[in-house]
Design a protein around this motif. Structure first.
Motif, short mmCIF file in Angstrom:
data_model
loop_
_atom_site.label_atom_id
_atom_site.label_comp_id
_atom_site.label_asym_id
_atom_site.label_seq_id
_atom_site.Cartn_x
_atom_site.Cartn_y
_atom_site.Cartn_z
N GLU A 65 17.02 10.62 11.27
CA GLU A 65 17.06 11.33 12.55
C GLU A 65 15.62 11.52 12.96
OE1 GLU A 65 17.34 15.94 11.08
OE2 GLU A 65 19.21 14.91 11.46
N TYR A 66 15.39 12.13 14.09
CA TYR A 66 14.03 12.29 14.58
C TYR A 66 13.13 12.91 13.50
CZ TYR A 66 10.02 13.60 17.33
OH TYR A 66 8.75 13.73 17.79
N GLY A 67 12.05 12.22 13.19
CA GLY A 67 11.09 12.73 12.23
C GLY A 67 11.41 12.43 10.78
N PHE A 68 12.55 11.78 10.50
CA PHE A 68 12.95 11.47 9.12
C PHE A 68 13.35 10.00 9.00
CE2 PHE A 68 13.63 15.96 9.65
CZ PHE A 68 13.21 16.51 8.45
N ALA A 69 13.10 9.44 7.82
CA ALA A 69 13.50 8.06 7.55
C ALA A 69 13.94 7.95 6.09
CB ALA A 69 12.34 7.10 7.83
N GLN A 113 17.21 8.43 -0.33
CA GLN A 113 17.12 9.76 0.27
C GLN A 113 16.25 9.69 1.50
OE1 GLN A 113 15.80 12.05 -3.08
NE2 GLN A 113 14.54 10.37 -3.73
N TYR A 114 16.25 10.73 2.30
CA TYR A 114 15.40 10.74 3.49
C TYR A 114 14.36 11.84 3.37
CZ TYR A 114 18.68 14.38 5.01
OH TYR A 114 19.48 15.50 5.08
N TYR A 115 13.20 11.54 3.93
CA TYR A 115 12.08 12.48 3.96
C TYR A 115 11.43 12.40 5.33
CZ TYR A 115 11.83 13.52 -1.05
OH TYR A 115 12.08 13.98 -2.32
N GLY A 116 10.61 13.38 5.61
CA GLY A 116 9.85 13.36 6.84
C GLY A 116 8.92 12.16 6.89
N GLY A 140 0.82 -1.21 0.00
CA GLY A 140 0.00 0.00 0.00
C GLY A 140 0.85 1.25 0.00
N TYR A 141 0.22 2.33 0.39
CA TYR A 141 0.82 3.67 0.38
C TYR A 141 0.49 4.30 1.73
CZ TYR A 141 1.76 8.41 -1.36
OH TYR A 141 2.26 9.67 -1.56
N SER A 142 1.50 4.75 2.45
CA SER A 142 1.23 5.33 3.76
C SER A 142 2.39 6.17 4.24
CB SER A 142 0.95 4.23 4.80
OG SER A 142 2.16 3.60 5.19
N ASN A 143 2.18 6.84 5.37
CA ASN A 143 3.30 7.50 6.04
C ASN A 143 4.15 6.42 6.70
OD1 ASN A 143 2.47 6.99 8.82
ND2 ASN A 143 0.91 8.56 8.53
N TRP A 144 5.29 6.81 7.22
CA TRP A 144 6.26 5.84 7.75
C TRP A 144 5.70 5.06 8.93
CZ3 TRP A 144 9.44 5.26 12.17
CH2 TRP A 144 10.54 4.40 12.01
N ASN A 145 5.06 5.74 9.86
CA ASN A 145 4.55 5.06 11.06
C ASN A 145 3.48 4.02 10.71
OD1 ASN A 145 6.15 6.35 13.06
ND2 ASN A 145 4.94 8.19 12.76
N ASP A 146 2.59 4.33 9.79
CA ASP A 146 1.53 3.40 9.41
C ASP A 146 2.05 2.26 8.53
OD1 ASP A 146 -0.25 4.91 10.86
OD2 ASP A 146 -1.04 5.97 9.10
N ALA A 147 3.22 2.42 7.95
CA ALA A 147 3.79 1.38 7.08
C ALA A 147 4.00 0.08 7.85
CB ALA A 147 5.11 1.85 6.49
#
Length: 173
Positions: free
Chosen positions: A142-146, A157-160, A80-87
């Protein structure tokens, strides 16, 4: 020469840390094949244990056991498609997996390195099986980025973590 290029790639790749710049040039070296594994009939690109093999452990890899065949499989489809936490919920939801993938409960997000290996092998595991877009990794920057990887060009690359990207699960066999 082939092994020298592989050695140079590994030396360069291992020297990269999580403090690297946000965009990195993709690797172009393909994984070498393990002759013992080929003799057992298990190869990169094979459907196996709920997914598609994209990496076979070799001597020096974490998880390598001499005389045994172990490696990594990618889920047969995107979860699916989600933000990092929901992944993390998506990879563990049986409803997001192909029929045979539902039989396994140890799916997870790939690490940054595993995701890069998946990208390098996408031709072997089915180029049409991946969207030319960003895929999440489990590796935090780092905090808030993956970290994530662009499957159109291979750039990690990293994103929020609040951004939405595609999720593809992996598991170890």
């Amino acid at each position: 020469m082939k092994y020298f290029k592989h050695f140079l790639f590994l030396s360069f790749f291992c020297s990269l840390g999580l403090n690297s710049c946000s965009v990195q040039k993709p690797a172009t070296v393909k994984a070498t094949e393990n002759v013992a594994v080929e003799q057992k009939g298990i190869n990169i690109g094979d459907a196996y244990q709920g997914g598609i093999i994209f990496h076979l452990f070799q001597e020096g890899d974490a998880g390598y056991v001499a005389g045994e065949v172990h490696g990594l499989v990618a889920a047969a489809q995107d979860q699916g498609y989600s933000n990092w936490n929901d992944a993390f919920s998506l990879v563990n939801n049986a409803a997001t997996h192909h029929a045979t993938g539902k039989n396994f409960t140890d799916w997870r997000l790939p690490t940054k390195e595993e995701l890069n290996q998946m990208y390098l092998q996408k031709g072997e595991i089915g180029i049409d099986n991946f969207d030319n877009n960003f895929y999440w990794s489990s590796t935090e920057y780092e905090y808030g980025f993956a970290w994530n990887q662009n499957f159109a060009n291979g750039y990690p690359q990293y994103y929020g973590k609040i951004n939405g990207f595609i999720v593809r699960a992996v598991r170890t066999f």
